[in-house]
Design a protein around this motif. Structure first.
Motif, PDB file in Angstrom:
ATOM      1  N   ALA A 117      51.003  44.391  43.585  1.00  0.00           N
ATOM      2  CA  ALA A 117      52.146  44.369  44.502  1.00  0.00           C
ATOM      3  C   ALA A 117      52.789  42.987  44.620  1.00  0.00           C
ATOM      4  CB  ALA A 117      51.698  44.834  45.889  1.00  0.00           C
ATOM      5  N   HIS A 118      51.995  41.936  44.509  1.00  0.00           N
ATOM      6  CA  HIS A 118      52.501  40.592  44.807  1.00  0.00           C
ATOM      7  C   HIS A 118      52.493  39.627  43.629  1.00  0.00           C
ATOM      8  CE1 HIS A 118      52.556  41.648  49.061  1.00  0.00           C
ATOM      9  NE2 HIS A 118      51.311  42.066  48.950  1.00  0.00           N
ATOM     10  N   GLY A 119      51.796  39.952  42.561  1.00  0.00           N
ATOM     11  CA  GLY A 119      51.722  39.012  41.451  1.00  0.00           C
ATOM     12  C   GLY A 119      51.079  37.710  41.890  1.00  0.00           C
ATOM     13  N   ASP A 120      51.789  36.597  41.695  1.00  0.00           N
ATOM     14  CA  ASP A 120      51.260  35.292  42.074  1.00  0.00           C
ATOM     15  C   ASP A 120      51.554  34.931  43.530  1.00  0.00           C
ATOM     16  OD1 ASP A 120      50.191  34.729  39.553  1.00  0.00           O
ATOM     17  OD2 ASP A 120      52.088  33.915  38.819  1.00  0.00           O
ATOM     18  N   ALA A 121      52.284  35.793  44.240  1.00  0.00           N
ATOM     19  CA  ALA A 121      52.655  35.500  45.623  1.00  0.00           C
ATOM     20  C   ALA A 121      51.485  35.761  46.574  1.00  0.00           C
ATOM     21  CB  ALA A 121      53.855  36.341  46.033  1.00  0.00           C
ATOM     22  N   GLU A 122      51.592  35.223  47.759  1.00  0.00           N
ATOM     23  CA  GLU A 122      50.585  35.399  48.815  1.00  0.00           C
ATOM     24  C   GLU A 122      49.175  35.025  48.355  1.00  0.00           C
ATOM     25  OE1 GLU A 122      51.423  36.026  51.796  1.00  0.00           O
ATOM     26  OE2 GLU A 122      53.456  36.799  51.581  1.00  0.00           O
ATOM     27  N   PRO A 123      48.989  33.834  47.770  1.00  0.00           N
ATOM     28  CA  PRO A 123      47.657  33.467  47.258  1.00  0.00           C
ATOM     29  C   PRO A 123      46.606  33.331  48.348  1.00  0.00           C
ATOM     30  CG  PRO A 123      49.138  31.579  47.189  1.00  0.00           C
ATOM     31  CD  PRO A 123      49.981  32.771  47.506  1.00  0.00           C
ATOM     32  N   ASP A 124      46.993  32.884  49.543  1.00  0.00           N
ATOM     33  CA  ASP A 124      46.001  32.732  50.608  1.00  0.00           C
ATOM     34  C   ASP A 124      45.501  34.092  51.092  1.00  0.00           C
ATOM     35  OD1 ASP A 124      46.141  29.981  50.481  1.00  0.00           O
ATOM     36  OD2 ASP A 124      47.668  29.832  52.042  1.00  0.00           O
TER      37      ASP A 124
END
Length: 216
Positions: A117-124
């Motif tokens: 859903a997010h790929g590299d986004a929202e890592p935390d």
């Protein structure tokens, strides 16, 4: 006194786990005293116990800071951590119960869903899901002493693992490796699960240097 000391220890550990306390950060002892309504004695005892566990460094007349490893220390801790995590995966493959199998599948699927859903986004956010996966494996191993050792060791590296997920492509790779490890555990392939987990939690020398520099 013992209860107050444990409260302070828990507060510091919560700060490390949540990323509010990072390697080299000063620990505000007066803030701990004020926030928890304790005297300086339990705070001092908590700092001693946390230093004994290798999680903080006390400095004469300068307070305490969160442990920040040198490159040599980082690699040495990582070597031990890879062994511990690998052993947990191997034991989980031999001892996996139905309830732990469900928990492991849920944690694995959550990581996959986030990556899709997010790929590299929202890592935390992904990092918290990653912690759930590793906790599920360690709990499935059925050895509380091993679980405590993994938790303590992981906290020395936690900020660096968290930072790693800000690199491009790492979240997707992590989710795929989680599925590989979970499948090996479910299939009772203990030796392969242990080796796969040890590889999964390791960093190469260059990456270790990059992460240490980023958090210096």
């Amino acid at each position: 006194m013992a209860g107050q000391t444990e409260t302070i220890i828990a507060a510091v550990l919560k700060g490390i786990d949540a990323g509010r306390l990072n390697p080299g950060d000063s620990i505000d002892e007066q803030m701990l005293i004020d926030a928890h309504g304790v005297s300086r004695t339990p705070v001092r005892e908590a700092m001693i116990q946390l230093e004994t566990a290798g999680l903080i460094t006390r400095h004469p007349r300068k307070g305490a800071t969160v442990f920040r490893p040198t490159l040599e220390e980082f690699l040495a801790i990582l070597e031990v951590h890879a062994k511990l995590e690998g052993q947990a995966a191997g034991l989980a493959a031999r001892r996996l119960s139905r309830s732990h199998a469900r928990a492991l599948e849920a944690a694995t699927a959550a990581c996959e869903a986030h990556a899709a859903a997010h790929g590299d986004a929202e890592p935390d956010l992904y990092y918290q899901l990653n912690l759930d996966f590793h906790r599920s494996v360690a709990e499935a191993a059925g050895n509380p002493f091993l679980l405590d050792m993994i938790k303590t060791n992981a906290r020395k590296l936690m900020a660096y693992y968290r930072a790693r997920y800000h690199y491009a492509g790492v979240i997707g790779t992590s989710a795929r490796e989680h599925r590989e490890i979970a499948t090996l555990i479910a299939d009772r392939r203990a030796a392969e699960a242990e080796a796969a987990m040890a590889r999964h939690v390791s960093f190469d020398h260059v990456t270790a240097m990059d992460l240490l520099a980023a958090l210096a």
